[in-house]
Design a protein around this motif. Structure first.
Motif, short mmCIF file in Angstrom:
data_model
loop_
_atom_site.label_atom_id
_atom_site.label_comp_id
_atom_site.label_asym_id
_atom_site.label_seq_id
_atom_site.Cartn_x
_atom_site.Cartn_y
_atom_site.Cartn_z
N ALA A 185 40.43 43.13 22.82
CA ALA A 185 40.89 43.01 23.35
C ALA A 185 39.96 42.50 24.31
O ALA A 185 40.75 41.55 25.73
CB ALA A 185 41.28 44.02 24.21
N LYS A 186 38.14 42.49 24.75
CA LYS A 186 37.87 41.55 25.70
C LYS A 186 37.80 40.34 25.57
O LYS A 186 37.97 39.65 25.94
CB LYS A 186 36.60 42.44 25.08
N ASP A 187 37.50 40.47 23.93
CA ASP A 187 38.24 38.71 23.12
C ASP A 187 38.91 38.43 24.13
O ASP A 187 38.42 37.11 24.65
CB ASP A 187 38.05 38.87 21.98
N LEU A 188 40.25 38.87 23.99
CA LEU A 188 40.80 38.18 24.06
C LEU A 188 41.53 37.62 26.13
O LEU A 188 41.61 36.48 26.20
CB LEU A 188 42.31 38.87 24.50
N ALA A 189 40.77 38.75 26.55
CA ALA A 189 40.65 38.87 28.23
C ALA A 189 39.01 37.40 28.45
O ALA A 189 39.58 36.99 29.70
CB ALA A 189 40.54 40.02 28.59
N LEU A 190 38.72 37.43 27.54
CA LEU A 190 37.47 36.63 27.92
C LEU A 190 38.17 35.32 27.84
O LEU A 190 38.37 34.06 28.70
CB LEU A 190 36.20 36.49 26.86
N GLU A 191 39.14 35.10 26.43
CA GLU A 191 39.96 33.72 26.36
C GLU A 191 40.49 33.58 27.70
O GLU A 191 40.67 32.23 28.08
CB GLU A 191 40.71 33.95 24.83
N HIS A 192 41.61 34.10 27.63
CA HIS A 192 42.50 34.29 29.55
C HIS A 192 41.55 33.89 30.15
O HIS A 192 42.09 33.02 31.28
CB HIS A 192 43.21 35.39 29.19
N ASP A 223 41.78 45.20 30.83
CA ASP A 223 41.72 44.93 32.05
C ASP A 223 40.42 45.30 32.57
O ASP A 223 40.39 44.45 34.02
CB ASP A 223 43.02 46.10 32.95
N CYS A 224 40.12 45.38 32.31
CA CYS A 224 38.08 46.02 33.04
C CYS A 224 37.61 44.54 32.87
O CYS A 224 37.04 44.21 33.68
CB CYS A 224 38.12 46.57 31.77
N VAL A 225 38.19 43.73 31.88
CA VAL A 225 37.31 41.77 31.44
C VAL A 225 38.35 41.49 33.18
O VAL A 225 37.89 41.09 33.59
CB VAL A 225 37.48 42.07 30.47
N VAL A 226 39.09 41.71 33.08
CA VAL A 226 40.16 41.20 34.46
C VAL A 226 39.09 41.86 35.90
O VAL A 226 39.32 40.32 36.25
CB VAL A 226 41.17 41.09 34.13
N THR A 227 39.75 42.57 36.16
CA THR A 227 39.01 43.00 36.78
C THR A 227 37.70 42.91 38.02
O THR A 227 37.90 42.51 38.95
CB THR A 227 39.03 44.50 37.26
N ALA A 228 36.69 42.53 36.43
CA ALA A 228 35.57 42.38 36.89
C ALA A 228 35.57 41.01 37.48
O ALA A 228 34.70 40.43 38.24
CB ALA A 228 34.69 42.26 35.44
N ALA A 229 36.21 40.04 36.32
CA ALA A 229 36.36 38.19 36.92
C ALA A 229 37.03 38.34 37.89
O ALA A 229 36.75 37.39 38.81
CB ALA A 229 37.12 38.22 35.65
N LEU A 230 38.22 39.25 38.94
CA LEU A 230 38.90 38.84 40.07
C LEU A 230 37.59 39.87 40.79
O LEU A 230 37.42 38.76 41.93
CB LEU A 230 40.17 39.91 40.02
#
Length: 414
Positions: free
Chosen positions: A68-75, A321-328
């Motif tokens: 999931a982390k890798d997928l979030a990083l890609e997005h 969602d952790c990765v996306v929240t960090a990016a935002l």
């Protein structure tokens, strides 16, 4: 029995023990410079950390988290973060407090990350926070921790909801199934103790047997024999995948046929692989639910299945969602420091702003001059809305083991 927060805290301190008491991590200004394979600086990357269970009894969680982390990083990196890319340094906690603390020390003191995603296991997350994070401005956001003790640490955020809701649901389900007596065993850490205390408080029947257990035992034959000797026909096991698989094997070889119940951490592919066919059929488990009817979850699940050949779990959604929240948070913050990220991390998921369902959608508002208050990221795990204690919203799914597989049978609001 009412849950005694002070008692829980004291027991946790004994358990995590000073998993590195006295260690002080100093967070200063954070540079976005990374060294590439040639040892030269790369100023086009924001780097954060992640502590995951890559090995040990919680490795089933870690595998899906990493996917999931890798997928979030890609997005995220398809869109960009402040004109740069996001990179995540991953360290292994082994599902244990001390390796988790060691990993956090490395990320905070050597890698100088201002944001840490971690960890799996409530005792691990609390040990990391108490021993490393709490003395810094670094933001900690746990991907997979449900222990009640995290609520007592407002500076420690989590994406998965408190296990109190699981305990209440389990108490209700066992009673609804007609059992007014239950035997309970729970893992000897913050997660197990806090969920058991909440269950005992909520259960209208009688707990005729209760015992904690350690996770590293090679056999639990004496424990399951004692549970059988209690006369209870319903057994609740609050533990991790490795110990639970060994318990099931001891139950099966001993010929015990109790109705089994469990919490989220009992479930995993490794449990199915390491136990005999039919040995758990009829067991019911409660865990956080993914919003399967939500469009952004469906898109996430389809991408996950295309990439990895299997369906994600709610835990995978939490990690994403952790990765996306960090990016935002990075996109919304004034600077790339723990203090600045901590000032906005709650706001990017709160209902005051416009509902956005993807990183790209949220990024568009922020890149156009919007602030953290202008967006309300609706995660693939559902609405997040961190409260003052760092806890999110959430719902539950009841799973049943049928033909040696996990089947969803009911959704419950938390």
């Amino acid at each position: 029995m009412a849950v005694d927060d002070t008692s829980l805290r004291n027991r946790r301190e004994l358990l995590t023990g000073g998993a590195a008491l006295g260690i002080t991590a100093l967070a200063g200004c954070i540079s976005t410079t990374e060294e590439d394979e040639n040892g030269e600086g790369n100023e086009d990357t924001y780097t954060i950390g992640m502590i995951d269970s890559l090995t040990g009894d919680l490795a089933d969680f870690g595998e899906r988290n990493q996917n999931a982390k890798d997928l979030a990083l890609e997005h995220v990196n398809d869109v960009g973060v402040g004109g740069q890319e996001l990179e995540i340094i991953v360290e292994d906690s082994e599902g244990e407090a001390q390796p988790g603390v060691n990993a956090a020390q490395k990320l905070v003191n050597q890698d100088n990350v201002p944001f840490v995603i971690g960890a799996v296991g409530s005792g691990v997350s609390l040990a990391i926070y108490d021993s490393v994070i709490s003395s810094t401005d670094v933001v900690q956001l746990s991907q997979n921790s449900t222990g009640l003790g995290l609520t007592d640490e407002p500076g420690l955020l989590r994406m998965s909801p408190s296990g109190r809701t699981q305990s209440i649901a389990l108490a209700d389900i066992i009673a609804e199934d007609g059992y007014d007596e239950v035997a309970v065993t729970y893992i000897n850490d913050e997660f197990g103790e806090s969920l058991y205390d909440a269950f005992e408080e909520a259960y209208d029947g009688e707990v005729v047997y209760e015992s904690s257990h350690d996770g590293g035992d090679s056999s639990y034959s004496s424990l399951v024999s004692s549970m059988d000797g209690s006369g209870a026909e319903a057994w609740l096991c609050i533990t991790y995948q490795g110990p639970f698989a060994r318990m099931v094997n001891d139950m099966y070889s001993g010929g015990y046929e109790a109705q089994l119940y469990g919490a989220d951490s009992n479930r995993g592919d490794s449990v199915l692989e390491d136990t005999p066919e039919g040995s758990m059929d009829g067991m019911k488990l409660v865990e956080p639910a993914a919003p399967e009817g939500q469009e952004n979850y469906q898109e996430f699940a389809a991408a996950f299945e295309d990439e990895y050949g299997e369906s994600p779990t709610a835990w995978s959604a939490f990690a994403y969602d952790c990765v996306v929240t960090a990016a935002l948070s990075i996109e919304a913050a004034d600077e790339f420091t723990g203090e600045a990220l901590g000032a906005v991390v709650r706001d990017v998921t709160r209902p005051d702003g416009e509902e956005v369902f993807t990183y790209e959608e949220a990024h568009g508002i922020l890149a156009d001059g919007g602030s953290a208050d202008d967006i309300d990221y609706q995660g693939v795990s559902g609405p997040i809305d961190f409260d003052e204690n760092g806890d999110p919203r959430g719902s539950l799914v009841v799973m049943e083991v049928q033909d040696h597989d996990y089947v969803s049978i009911e959704f419950r609001e938390s």
